[in-house]
Design an enzyme around this catalytic site. Sequence first.
Site, PDB file in Angstrom:
ATOM      1  N   GLY A 373       0.819  -1.202   0.000  1.00 34.36           N
ATOM      2  CA  GLY A 373       0.000   0.000   0.000  1.00 34.36           C
ATOM      3  C   GLY A 373       0.850   1.248   0.000  1.00 34.36           C
ATOM      4  O   GLY A 373       2.074   1.190   0.183  1.00 34.36           O
ATOM      5  N   VAL A 377      -0.162   4.452   5.505  1.00 33.96           N
ATOM      6  CA  VAL A 377      -1.451   3.812   5.772  1.00 33.96           C
ATOM      7  C   VAL A 377      -1.389   2.895   6.992  1.00 33.96           C
ATOM      8  O   VAL A 377      -2.391   2.283   7.354  1.00 33.96           O
ATOM      9  CB  VAL A 377      -1.949   3.025   4.540  1.00 33.96           C
ATOM     10  CG1 VAL A 377      -2.216   3.956   3.386  1.00 33.96           C
ATOM     11  CG2 VAL A 377      -0.954   1.943   4.147  1.00 33.96           C
ATOM     12  N   GLY A 378      -0.209   2.762   7.623  1.00 33.88           N
ATOM     13  CA  GLY A 378      -0.116   2.002   8.859  1.00 33.88           C
ATOM     14  C   GLY A 378       0.343   0.581   8.699  1.00 33.88           C
ATOM     15  O   GLY A 378      -0.032  -0.277   9.497  1.00 33.88           O
ATOM     16  N   LYS A 379       1.190   0.284   7.708  1.00 33.64           N
ATOM     17  CA  LYS A 379       1.623  -1.102   7.494  1.00 33.64           C
ATOM     18  C   LYS A 379       2.526  -1.569   8.640  1.00 33.64           C
ATOM     19  O   LYS A 379       2.345  -2.665   9.172  1.00 33.64           O
ATOM     20  CB  LYS A 379       2.366  -1.195   6.153  1.00 33.64           C
ATOM     21  CG  LYS A 379       1.526  -0.823   4.939  1.00 33.64           C
ATOM     22  CD  LYS A 379       2.271  -1.058   3.649  1.00 33.64           C
ATOM     23  CE  LYS A 379       3.450  -0.125   3.464  1.00 33.64           C
ATOM     24  NZ  LYS A 379       3.054   1.292   3.346  1.00 33.64           N
ATOM     25  N   THR A 380       3.490  -0.744   9.017  1.00 34.25           N
ATOM     26  CA  THR A 380       4.423  -1.142  10.076  1.00 34.25           C
ATOM     27  C   THR A 380       3.739  -1.223  11.431  1.00 34.25           C
ATOM     28  O   THR A 380       3.920  -2.186  12.189  1.00 34.25           O
ATOM     29  CB  THR A 380       5.600  -0.159  10.124  1.00 34.25           C
ATOM     30  OG1 THR A 380       6.221  -0.090   8.830  1.00 34.25           O
ATOM     31  CG2 THR A 380       6.632  -0.603  11.143  1.00 34.25           C
ATOM     32  N   SER A 696      -4.160   2.947 -18.657  1.00 30.89           N
ATOM     33  CA  SER A 696      -5.491   3.272 -18.138  1.00 30.89           C
ATOM     34  C   SER A 696      -5.961   4.672 -18.525  1.00 30.89           C
ATOM     35  O   SER A 696      -7.116   5.020 -18.265  1.00 30.89           O
ATOM     36  CB  SER A 696      -5.516   3.119 -16.620  1.00 30.89           C
ATOM     37  OG  SER A 696      -4.593   3.992 -16.020  1.00 30.89           O
ATOM     38  N   LYS A 739      -7.899   4.824  -7.155  1.00 32.48           N
ATOM     39  CA  LYS A 739      -8.292   5.885  -8.084  1.00 32.48           C
ATOM     40  C   LYS A 739      -9.567   6.570  -7.632  1.00 32.48           C
ATOM     41  O   LYS A 739      -9.719   7.797  -7.778  1.00 32.48           O
ATOM     42  CB  LYS A 739      -8.462   5.299  -9.484  1.00 32.48           C
ATOM     43  CG  LYS A 739      -7.149   4.824 -10.097  1.00 32.48           C
ATOM     44  CD  LYS A 739      -7.359   4.169 -11.453  1.00 32.48           C
ATOM     45  CE  LYS A 739      -6.047   3.716 -12.046  1.00 32.48           C
ATOM     46  NZ  LYS A 739      -6.212   3.055 -13.362  1.00 32.48           N
TER      47      LYS A 739
END
Length: 805
Positions: A373, A377-380, A696, A739
């Site tokens: 991500g 976003v707070g992965k760790t 895209s 998106k």
Amino acid sequence: MAEADRDDLISIIEEDDKTTEIPTILPLLPVRDVVIFSDMLLPLFVGREKSVRSVEDAVNGNGFVFLATQKDPTVENPSQDDIYRTGTVGRVLRMLKLPDGRVKVLVQGLTKGNIARFLRKRSPYRVQIDLLPEDLAEKVTLEVEALMRNVREQSEKILALRGEINPDIISILQNVDDPGKLADLVASNLRLKIEDAQSLLEILKPVARLKRINDLLSRELELSAMQAKIQSEVKDEISKSQRDYYLREQVRAIYRELGEHDERSMEIDEFQRKIKKARMSTDANEEALKQLKRLEQMHPDSAESNVIRSYLDWLVEMPWSKWSADVIDIRKARQILDREHYGLASVKDRILEYLSVRKLNPRMKGPILCFVGPPGVGKTSLGQAIARAVKRKFVRISLGGIRDEAEIRGHRRTYIGALPGRMLQGLKQCGTSNPVFMMDEIDKLGADFRGDPSSALLEALDPEQNFAFSDHYLNLPFDLSRVMFILTANLTDTIPSALLDRMEVISLSGYTEEEKVEIARRHLIPRQIRESGLKAKQVAISERALRQIIAEYTSEAGVRNLDREIGNICRKVARRIAEGQLQPAGITQQSLAKYLGPAKYIPEMDQEASQMGLATGLAWTQAGGEVLYVEASLMKGKGDLIITGQLGEVMQESARAAVTFARGYVKQARIKLSGLDTQDVHIHVPAGAIPKDGPSAGIAMATALVSVLSGNAVRNDVAMTGEVTLRGRVLPIGGLKEKALGAVRAGIKAVIIPKKNVKDLVEIPPNLKRRLKFIPVKTMEEVLENALEHSKKDRLRTRGKSAGN
């Protein structure tokens, strides 16, 4: 040499000295690495063809040969300039031909001579010489006698230092009374440099030659004394080491007799206790005892003993049989995850599923999860929450920028300063064999001449192999199957496919505005107030102000910049309170600019009204979704296509496909255009300093082209994403949720998406669906119906057909 041969040789020399007269034309024998003095008797090995022929000429004649030294001993075929002019007339006493073609000769130096001229320049040399008679000393004065005595004494000292002294040599030195003969005798045995020996040979006066040899003896005596001193020190050092070793052994014996232990024995006993306590695997236990036995037999101060000691320290400190007991309470784990992270429902569900299976099957292998991500976003922090939920130790390493394979698998023990890899270092640090092991930035691994770290991770991150992971330093199998590996990445494109196949990828798309408000209320604002030294009642941020911060001061998928802006507000409030203003601070929309300055981002569209040739696309980046503007224009030319905006190859191909479709669509729609073949089409994507790629934006390019060709404006509140084909079909894309979030941040009201992406709408949160209208389409005709202004769209719909119909 036998006794009879030596007597015969002496008689030959004495007889020749009485009867033979030296000729002035002689064969020349160049010699290397030696200068021959008068009365010097030595064997020579002659190997060069020219030199062998010179010796044969001398033997076939009267036995005389002129011996001159080469200036450079490495020259195989010396010329006249490579040979010193002054040399010695010698006589060949014996000659022996060897099986390898060489000749061994015994020569005696007779008298000095100087080359007058070369009579034969071809092989072998033949020279005419001038004999240099020895100047006779008129009388041996007291000074000369003292000089001769000094030379004898220094010669004896040098021979003593070299260990070459014997009574015969002392007798010879004492019996030589002539200064010149004494100087030549000493010089022939002094191992002088070629230049010094040659300069000594060229001195004809005996006393001057004796003074010169005295100076050389003084220097040689200093060198020999220094050499003897160095050898003595080395010998003393070796003797000291042996003495220390024997003393230590005696001390150990004394301690054993007293029933006590010395320091070395205590170290060995301590290692034995630790090895027993570590409960290693069978292979590791055998290796540890083997290395301990080697350590016991080694000298404690040797370099190898330090290497073995470090190796044993690592072996006994690794958590071979230590692990955390899993306390699995699904409801409590859910509460912990919900308390520490808002949203992320799919991620939490996957973690709870793992815990449920783990509770039912304790022997299951650890999963390999990969959180993908955008930043912030707070992965760790999610990995830390998982460790707290399952009550395991947490280990984190960062893989960003690592290019050395040894960082993963360790170094061989043969290298100085060798260590295990980061994986085993992390396990030793946490002390258990089943922690939550987080590897950050897996997508930023590099590779160079030191190896490929991503390839070294293949074994560690494969549940079917990592039960016997082998590190180069330990060189023993270690069980990693109990470890719960969590990896993080911003994108999967740079992760090697073999490594990606071993992971279960879980996407973290980013947060909506409502989710960011909740995260700020629950986590960010309380933490920043606490870190700034404030109290909750001293600062209050209204919801409208918070939404304005999200909309106008940050533009991101995560909440990292939002956290910074809230911290900025808290610091300014803390300064005001520190200056003595104690009244609480209320942050509203009106006072927000006072704390954060003017707005940094404008969420509305750039254009105030709909325009021709300007379409809004949607792009996916590592930082989340963003809007992408596409401009199209016509100008006089030759029908060429101009593409600008730093577009990648795939995006340029999409632009060409869009132009082909637009030309066919205009023709099918019977739109009157004057001189299309005499006009150039220019497609530009703003923000030209930022590289862009991907298919895209195809329908956005085609819409902008049809707009400028037909004169219809594109709606400014509609964005679109999808790949276009030559026949006007709209193909699916990826990253729909990201998106969509980018479209909401930009103030878009409707999004045109491919029909085949309808299945991805289940991932879109309900509050996001309420703010955006999703329009699924299959063809470009449907795109144009929804994207162009109504004024001319009806005419296009009645007349036009897509190129694929």
